[in-house]
Write a protein that holds these residues in place. Structure first.
Motif, short mmCIF file in Angstrom:
data_model
loop_
_atom_site.label_atom_id
_atom_site.label_comp_id
_atom_site.label_asym_id
_atom_site.label_seq_id
_atom_site.Cartn_x
_atom_site.Cartn_y
_atom_site.Cartn_z
N ASP A 121 48.97 39.97 29.31
CA ASP A 121 48.77 41.34 29.76
C ASP A 121 49.35 42.28 28.69
N ASP A 122 48.52 43.21 28.20
CA ASP A 122 48.93 44.07 27.09
C ASP A 122 50.10 44.96 27.43
N SER A 123 50.33 45.20 28.70
CA SER A 123 51.42 46.12 29.09
C SER A 123 52.72 45.40 29.40
N HIS A 124 52.73 44.07 29.30
CA HIS A 124 53.93 43.31 29.61
C HIS A 124 54.29 42.37 28.45
N GLU A 125 55.58 42.05 28.36
CA GLU A 125 56.07 41.25 27.24
C GLU A 125 55.71 39.77 27.38
N GLU A 126 55.68 39.27 28.60
CA GLU A 126 55.47 37.84 28.82
C GLU A 126 54.20 37.62 29.64
N PRO A 127 53.63 36.44 29.54
CA PRO A 127 52.45 36.16 30.36
C PRO A 127 52.82 35.91 31.82
N THR A 128 51.90 36.16 32.70
CA THR A 128 52.02 35.68 34.07
C THR A 128 51.11 34.45 34.19
N HIS A 129 50.97 33.91 35.39
CA HIS A 129 50.19 32.69 35.55
C HIS A 129 49.36 32.73 36.81
N ILE A 130 48.17 32.18 36.72
CA ILE A 130 47.31 31.93 37.87
C ILE A 130 47.58 30.50 38.34
N VAL A 131 47.64 30.31 39.65
CA VAL A 131 47.80 28.97 40.22
C VAL A 131 46.41 28.43 40.57
N LEU A 132 46.05 27.29 39.98
CA LEU A 132 44.78 26.63 40.28
C LEU A 132 45.07 25.34 41.05
N ALA A 133 44.25 25.05 42.04
CA ALA A 133 44.47 23.84 42.84
C ALA A 133 43.13 23.22 43.22
N TRP A 134 43.10 21.90 43.23
CA TRP A 134 41.93 21.13 43.65
C TRP A 134 42.33 20.22 44.80
N ARG A 135 41.49 20.15 45.82
CA ARG A 135 41.74 19.27 46.96
C ARG A 135 40.77 18.10 46.90
N GLY A 136 41.25 16.92 47.27
CA GLY A 136 40.39 15.75 47.43
C GLY A 136 39.66 15.33 46.18
N PRO A 144 37.95 25.12 42.01
CA PRO A 144 39.37 25.16 42.37
C PRO A 144 39.69 26.30 43.32
N LEU A 145 40.73 26.09 44.11
CA LEU A 145 41.36 27.19 44.81
C LEU A 145 42.16 27.98 43.78
N ARG A 146 42.18 29.27 43.91
CA ARG A 146 42.75 30.11 42.86
C ARG A 146 43.64 31.18 43.47
N PHE A 147 44.88 31.28 42.96
CA PHE A 147 45.78 32.35 43.40
C PHE A 147 46.17 33.19 42.18
N ASP A 148 45.80 34.47 42.23
CA ASP A 148 46.14 35.43 41.18
C ASP A 148 46.86 36.59 41.85
N HIS A 149 48.17 36.69 41.62
CA HIS A 149 48.96 37.69 42.33
C HIS A 149 48.52 39.12 42.04
N ARG A 150 47.81 39.33 40.95
CA ARG A 150 47.37 40.68 40.61
C ARG A 150 46.31 41.19 41.57
N ASP A 151 45.71 40.27 42.36
CA ASP A 151 44.71 40.67 43.34
C ASP A 151 45.33 41.11 44.67
N LEU A 152 46.65 40.96 44.80
CA LEU A 152 47.32 41.27 46.06
C LEU A 152 48.14 42.54 45.92
N ALA A 153 47.82 43.53 46.71
CA ALA A 153 48.51 44.82 46.59
C ALA A 153 49.97 44.73 47.01
N ASP A 154 50.30 43.81 47.95
CA ASP A 154 51.67 43.75 48.47
C ASP A 154 52.53 42.69 47.78
#
Length: 203
Positions: A121-136, A144-154
């Motif tokens: 992210d150009d506005s931050h010093e360090e990277p963040t991370h997306i959590v990817l997950a596969w079931r079965g 994959p199931l995908r969690f990106d905290h930037r999509d959550l307002a809270d």
């Protein structure tokens, strides 16, 4: 042991057996300045081997000879998370891209896999991370199931936070929840602040 034959494999930095003991992974030494290294997966029954390059981290699934590997190439274009099934000798790229893939983690006694994928992210010093997950994954590969905290307002109620790479994802026993680490996401100094600091230092 039956034949008393002995084989020596040179320059092995680490090794890991799958749960059955039928396969062994041999990891070589990384070149200076790099984290990635070549690995060999050897079938102890047949003596056949397969080589994989640019592997940074790996994890065997419990109770099945499936191997998750994160890959980091020099250009970054070939980075990704790969799944090798030693029983069928099949290799699948689960996800790839110009990012860092870290902490491949299987759910205990299950074919569910999670991994962290970095996001700059150009506005931050360090990277963040997306959590990817596969079931079965024993039944085939799906999206994959995908969690990106930037999509959550809270998500950032406690301030600007990021998902960190220092803590591996952790599955709940039933596989319904994945736990991960977060910490403060430091913003880059504004351009005006940088200029003021440079003027102060020059004075």
């Amino acid at each position: 042991l039956q034949s008393d034959d002995e084989e020596v494999v040179e320059a092995v930095a680490s090794f890991a057996f799958d749960d059955s003991g039928a396969y062994v992974l041999l990891r070589g030494y990384a070149a200076q300045g790099r984290a990635a290294a070549d690995v060999i997966v050897r079938s102890l029954e047949t003596g056949t081997s397969i080589n994989f390059g640019n592997v940074t981290e790996y994890a065997w699934q419990d109770d099945a000879p499936r191997l998750a590997m994160t890959v980091a190439t020099e250009s970054g274009a070939g980075n990704g998370i790969q799944l090798y099934d030693a029983a069928t000798s099949t290799l699948v790229v689960l996800d790839s891209g110009d990012a860092s893939f870290t902490k491949p983690t299987w759910r205990e006694d299950a074919a569910d896999l999670a991994v962290l994928r970095s996001v700059e992210d150009d506005s931050h010093e360090e990277p963040t991370h997306i959590v990817l997950a596969w079931r079965g994954l024993d039944a085939g590969v799906s999206a994959p199931l995908r969690f990106d905290h930037r999509d959550l307002a809270d998500f950032d109620l406690q301030g600007d936070m990021r998902v960190v790479e220092h803590r591996a994802p952790a599955w709940s026993d039933d596989g319904s929840t994945i736990f991960f680490g977060i910490r403060e996401w430091r913003a880059k100094p504004a351009a005006d602040d940088t200029a003021e600091d440079e003027e102060t230092a020059a004075a």
